[in-house]
Design a protein around this motif. Structure first.
Motif, mmCIF file in Angstrom:
data_model
loop_
_atom_site.group_PDB
_atom_site.id
_atom_site.type_symbol
_atom_site.label_atom_id
_atom_site.label_comp_id
_atom_site.label_asym_id
_atom_site.label_seq_id
_atom_site.Cartn_x
_atom_site.Cartn_y
_atom_site.Cartn_z
ATOM 1 N N ALA A 1 -26.157 -1.215 10.144
ATOM 2 C CA ALA A 1 -27.246 -1.790 9.356
ATOM 3 C C ALA A 1 -28.536 -1.878 10.160
ATOM 4 C CB ALA A 1 -26.850 -3.174 8.841
ATOM 5 N N VAL A 2 -28.428 -2.261 11.422
ATOM 6 C CA VAL A 2 -29.620 -2.377 12.263
ATOM 7 C C VAL A 2 -30.207 -0.999 12.545
ATOM 8 C CG1 VAL A 2 -30.458 -3.042 14.547
ATOM 9 C CG2 VAL A 2 -28.911 -4.551 13.296
ATOM 10 N N ALA A 3 -29.360 -0.013 12.801
ATOM 11 C CA ALA A 3 -29.842 1.344 13.055
ATOM 12 C C ALA A 3 -30.599 1.882 11.848
ATOM 13 C CB ALA A 3 -28.672 2.257 13.408
ATOM 14 N N ALA A 4 -30.091 1.594 10.650
ATOM 15 C CA ALA A 4 -30.774 2.042 9.434
ATOM 16 C C ALA A 4 -32.125 1.360 9.284
ATOM 17 C CB ALA A 4 -29.896 1.769 8.217
ATOM 18 N N ALA A 5 -32.196 0.082 9.637
ATOM 19 C CA ALA A 5 -33.455 -0.651 9.524
ATOM 20 C C ALA A 5 -34.477 -0.164 10.545
ATOM 21 C CB ALA A 5 -33.211 -2.145 9.702
ATOM 22 N N LEU A 6 -34.019 0.164 11.746
ATOM 23 C CA LEU A 6 -34.927 0.613 12.796
ATOM 24 C C LEU A 6 -35.437 2.028 12.562
ATOM 25 C CD1 LEU A 6 -33.109 -0.721 15.998
ATOM 26 C CD2 LEU A 6 -35.167 -1.646 14.922
ATOM 27 N N ARG A 7 -34.736 2.780 11.736
ATOM 28 C CA ARG A 7 -35.165 4.146 11.448
ATOM 29 C C ARG A 7 -36.387 4.098 10.538
ATOM 30 N NH1 ARG A 7 -30.851 5.781 8.841
ATOM 31 N NH2 ARG A 7 -29.680 5.849 10.794
ATOM 32 N N PRO A 8 -37.557 4.517 10.991
ATOM 33 C CA PRO A 8 -38.778 4.357 10.194
ATOM 34 C C PRO A 8 -38.775 5.235 8.953
ATOM 35 C CG PRO A 8 -39.218 5.698 12.135
ATOM 36 C CD PRO A 8 -37.810 5.191 12.272
ATOM 37 N N ALA A 9 -39.222 4.648 7.844
ATOM 38 C CA ALA A 9 -39.344 5.425 6.614
ATOM 39 C C ALA A 9 -40.571 6.335 6.706
ATOM 40 C CB ALA A 9 -39.467 4.493 5.410
ATOM 41 N N ARG A 10 -40.467 7.523 6.114
ATOM 42 C CA ARG A 10 -41.567 8.484 6.181
ATOM 43 C C ARG A 10 -42.793 7.906 5.456
ATOM 44 N NH1 ARG A 10 -40.292 14.519 4.451
ATOM 45 N NH2 ARG A 10 -38.990 14.232 6.306
ATOM 46 N N GLY A 11 -43.904 7.892 6.147
ATOM 47 C CA GLY A 11 -45.134 7.400 5.542
ATOM 48 C C GLY A 11 -45.288 5.899 5.545
ATOM 49 N N ALA A 12 -44.330 5.171 6.106
ATOM 50 C CA ALA A 12 -44.418 3.709 6.106
ATOM 51 C C ALA A 12 -45.516 3.253 7.057
ATOM 52 C CB ALA A 12 -43.085 3.100 6.513
#
Length: 439
Positions: free
Chosen positions: A70-81
């Motif tokens: 869950a933390v790895a998914a959150a730390l992965r930046p969304a494109r254009g964020a």
């Protein structure tokens, strides 16, 4: 003023990501209408552009989970964020708590709480002025609930004068975890001792809202988290107390909730509830919105659809969980959009809605800035009797399980005994009894 967010467990990290997305979207949508100093409440500039991975700002947040997914998914930046999490703002391990509250609290708590406190301290020191700490977690599992409870106790000892607002996701009644009745009551017992206020969000209510109001046939966890994030942002974004200054976080919000040490549970309701695709085709009017929101308070409902319009408040009614004519200790009514400052909120001052001994139970805030693309919207954060209904139902199940000594050995294996579980049940009974006395 800054607000540090602590995301605990899988649920807390997913809800936190949704919340920051909503806040960032609102700030970008308003194109400078929302004051720059408010943006700094939730975000801070990226000091190292390379560490930001394209993000212009970092969320003032700490991410914690005993598993990495869950933390790895959150730390992965969304494109254009336009925002992201700081790479050094998280704590993870290799193994979760297996939905065992005792393991999260008794094993992981002593081992990892000091590390979490260090991460939180770093965020606090990066703030010019700390307005408080918002914690996000679930109640049913092991890490978010058990380890989360241990972390909250450690932070309360470390930062005794800091204000703590907790948002807890309550499990489905049908059962997500076989021992969820134990876990939720243990969580409730410890959080009421360490937090200043606890906003409860029931998964069942969120699920119904997604299905019936947002037209989502099979709601996913991101859909439920989106409802939570929308409602939280509706009270955390800036608004002014009528005739006064902007409501301060978190002190002003907690004062509006009453600040009574025996009544820390709160609920959050909002209108309108409609799909984003329907906003442009919907007409808005304050009388209709406020009428529905008031009836939601009276009945303890979290959804506009299917309201019991026959329910009317009475100053001396007898409250029952089966047909609640809900009373609130205190409430914060927030209006956003065109005409918010002049909308008639007189119906919320009805003395029958509150205990007779409460002198000033209602706080009204407003802003002309719209929210979620709606021309008009309103939210109600209140400390009311309906908040205790989930605890009452869970207390009944836990009592039956304890009578059979069901699954007690799983807790004893990590140092939590039968007497600890019984104490949690007794604590829930006291909470439910205090809220029933408001009627």
């Amino acid at each position: 003023m800054s607000l540090v967010t602590l995301q605990l467990g899988q649920c807390g990290n997913q809800v936190g990501t949704s919340l920051f997305n909503v806040v960032a979207d609102e700030i970008n949508r308003q194109n400078g209408v929302l004051a720059e100093d408010f943006q700094e409440v939730f975000f801070r500039p990226v000091s190292d552009r390379h560490s930001g991975q394209g993000a212009q700002q970092h969320a003032r947040a700490v991410l914690v989970d005993m598993e990495q997914k869950a933390v790895a998914a959150a730390l992965r930046p969304a494109r254009g964020a336009s925002w992201g999490y700081a790479p050094c703002s998280s704590l993870t391990q290799q193994s979760g708590s297996g939905n065992n509250w005792a393991r999260g609290y008794c094993e992981y708590g002593p081992k990892h709480t000091p590390d979490v406190i260090d991460l939180v301290r770093r965020e606090v020191e990066a703030a010019d002025y700390l307005g408080g700490i918002l914690t996000l977690q679930s109640a049913a599992g092991g890490t978010g609930s058990g380890f989360g409870a241990a972390v909250m106790e450690g932070l309360r000892d470390e930062l005794p004068s800091t204000l703590f607002l907790n948002h807890t996701v309550w499990p489905f009644d049908s059962g997500e975890v076989i021992v969820q009745s134990y876990n939720t009551l243990l969580t409730l017992q410890h959080l009421t001792a360490s937090c200043d206020a606890i906003i409860l969000a029931e998964n069942s209510a969120l699920h119904r809202t997604c299905q019936r109001m947002l037209n989502i046939a099979r709601p996913s966890l991101p859909d439920l988290n989106g409802v939570i994030a929308h409602d939280l942002a509706s009270v955390l974004l800036p608004a002014k107390v009528r005739g006064g200054r902007r409501l301060s976080l978190l002190s002003g919000l907690l004062v509006a909730l009453g600040g009574h040490p025996a009544y820390k549970l709160a609920s959050l309701q909002s209108v309108p509830q409609l799909p984003a695709s329907s906003v442009d085709f919907t007409s808005f009017a304050w009388p209709g919105l406020l009428k529905r929101l008031r009836q939601m308070l009276i009945t303890g409902a979290f959804m506009e659809e299917g309201l019991d319009w026959s329910a009317t408040p009475s100053p001396h009614q007898q409250h029952t969980w089966q047909r609640p004519h809900n009373k609130a200790l205190s409430a914060l009514l927030t209006l956003r959009g065109s005409g918010a400052s002049t909308a008639d909120t007189h119906s919320f001052t009805d003395p029958a809605l509150f205990p007779s001994w409460q002198a000033e139970p209602l706080t009204v805030t407003s802003t002309s800035v719209p929210f979620a693309r709606c021309e008009m919207s309103a939210s109600l954060l209140s400390c009311n009797q309906a908040c205790a209904q989930p605890a009452a139902r869970m207390q009944t199940r836990a009592t039956s399980m304890l009578a059979a000594r069901a699954y007690v050995h799983q807790y004893e294996a990590f140092g939590l005994g039968l007497s600890d579980l019984q104490e949690a049940v007794c604590s829930a009974t006291e909470v439910v009894g205090r809220y029933a006395m408001l009627g």
